[in-house]
Design a protein around this motif. Structure first.
Motif, mmCIF file in Angstrom:
data_model
loop_
_atom_site.group_PDB
_atom_site.id
_atom_site.type_symbol
_atom_site.label_atom_id
_atom_site.label_comp_id
_atom_site.label_asym_id
_atom_site.label_seq_id
_atom_site.Cartn_x
_atom_site.Cartn_y
_atom_site.Cartn_z
ATOM 1 N N ASN A 49 0.894 -1.310 0.103
ATOM 2 C CA ASN A 49 -0.025 0.081 -0.006
ATOM 3 C C ASN A 49 0.844 1.332 0.026
ATOM 4 N N PHE A 50 2.203 1.168 0.075
ATOM 5 C CA PHE A 50 3.159 2.426 -0.141
ATOM 6 C C PHE A 50 4.070 2.221 -0.842
ATOM 7 N N HIS A 52 6.029 3.765 -2.467
ATOM 8 C CA HIS A 52 7.101 4.743 -2.408
ATOM 9 C C HIS A 52 7.959 4.860 -0.870
ATOM 10 N N SER A 56 6.442 10.978 1.106
ATOM 11 C CA SER A 56 5.060 11.290 1.012
ATOM 12 C C SER A 56 4.785 11.533 -0.532
ATOM 13 N N GLU A 57 3.478 11.020 -1.104
ATOM 14 C CA GLU A 57 3.408 11.041 -2.364
ATOM 15 C C GLU A 57 2.987 12.545 -2.906
ATOM 16 N N GLY A 165 -1.534 2.469 8.929
ATOM 17 C CA GLY A 165 -1.434 3.366 8.056
ATOM 18 C C GLY A 165 -0.675 4.551 8.579
ATOM 19 N N VAL A 166 -0.820 5.656 7.701
ATOM 20 C CA VAL A 166 0.179 6.944 8.342
ATOM 21 C C VAL A 166 -0.913 8.028 9.097
ATOM 22 N N HIS A 186 3.902 5.465 10.587
ATOM 23 C CA HIS A 186 4.098 4.758 9.442
ATOM 24 C C HIS A 186 4.416 3.483 9.568
ATOM 25 N N SER A 188 6.413 2.127 7.451
ATOM 26 C CA SER A 188 7.836 1.878 7.127
ATOM 27 C C SER A 188 8.964 1.794 8.378
#
Length: 278
Positions: A49-50, A52, A56-57, A165-166, A186, A188
């Motif tokens: 789901n991320f 990158h 931040s997109e 999630g973020v 996050h 990550s």
């Protein structure tokens, strides 16, 4: 104590788990060894789901508290396709026309109705560490600095592990004249944990390695000298050949002596001296 196995294990697992990354910034990779567990953080690698990773997109993260506004991007420089910073002075981060485009963190303070900007971080000035060494599951803290000796500003971003999630950033702390801190949650920030069994050979393994390397260097130098300077050919080119050939026999003799010493004389052994009855 020198640890060998965990480092080798880390290297191969890094190749298997993250062979390619669209943002190959080595500063966003961090590992932490705790007992027999290796915590591997790679903030910029794609995860579910991320695609990158931590980036931040939108091209930047933004948090505003009172008269202070902070923009930052982790593991890369900022990109503004919308809502760019408006600063009266942005010389060291892109200038007025490209403000924020040449650094990774920027803060603006409202002074007398004007937004005065200061660069807080650059991509080459990043340090990553675990937030709590006693509880590595918490996440990591990313510290970046401007690298300006005259006005050394910095930003510390706590990336908390949250698989849901973020969340954030929502808070902003000022720790000094030009030092700030914020946090976000996050996925990550969650480590990939690798079980590491054993701690290597330690000092003994290191000693054996050094001895073998010295022996190999001695043989190579000796062979080269005897071949090129003395003109010796064939197996005789090996220095001290008689000694190396005698090693198996010497070893066998030594082992036999040790066995006889600990087992005592065999049943068929006759002593040189015989008992005499008077």
């Amino acid at each position: 104590m020198v640890v060998v196995d965990p480092i080798i294990t880390l290297f191969f697992f890094s190749l298997l788990l993250y062979p390619f990354s669209i943002f190959s910034n080595p500063t966003c990779k961090f590992t932490f060894l705790d007992s027999n567990k290796l915590y591997n953080y790679t903030l910029s690698s794609p995860i579910r789901n991320f695609p990158h990773g931590i980036l931040s997109e939108d091209g930047f993260y933004k948090v505003a508290v009172n008269e202070t506004t902070l923009w930052f991007q982790l593991c890369d420089g900022m990109v503004f396709n919308h809502d760019p910073p408006t600063c009266t002075d942005c010389r060291d981060c892109g200038g007025p026309t490209r403000c924020g485009m040449e650094c990774s963190a920027l803060v603006a303070n409202n002074v007398g109705g004007y937004h005065i900007c200061s660069t807080l971080g650059r991509g080459s000035k990043v340090d990553v560490d675990v937030i709590d060494k006693k509880n590595p599951h918490t996440g990591v803290i990313v510290k970046m600095s401007s690298g300006d000796p005259k006005n050394n500003c910095s930003l510390a971003v706590s990336v908390l592990c949250d698989i849901k999630g973020v969340q954030g950033p929502h808070t902003l702390q000022r720790l000094g004249d030009c030092n700030y801190a914020t946090e976000l949650k996050h996925p990550s920030g969650c480590a990939i944990i690798v079980d590491v069994h054993g701690r290597g050979w330690g000092w003994f393994g290191t000693l054996i390695t050094i001895v073998l390397c010295l022996l190999a260097a001695y043989l190579l130098v000796g062979i080269a000298y005897r071949f090129f300077f003395l003109g010796i050919r064939g197996i005789e080119v090996i220095p001290n050949l008689d000694f190396w050939v005698s090693i198996p026999r010497r070893t066998q003799s030594l082992c036999g002596s040790l066995v006889r010493k600990f087992k005592g004389p065999s049943q068929g052994h006759r002593s040189t001296y015989s008992p005499v009855n008077f």
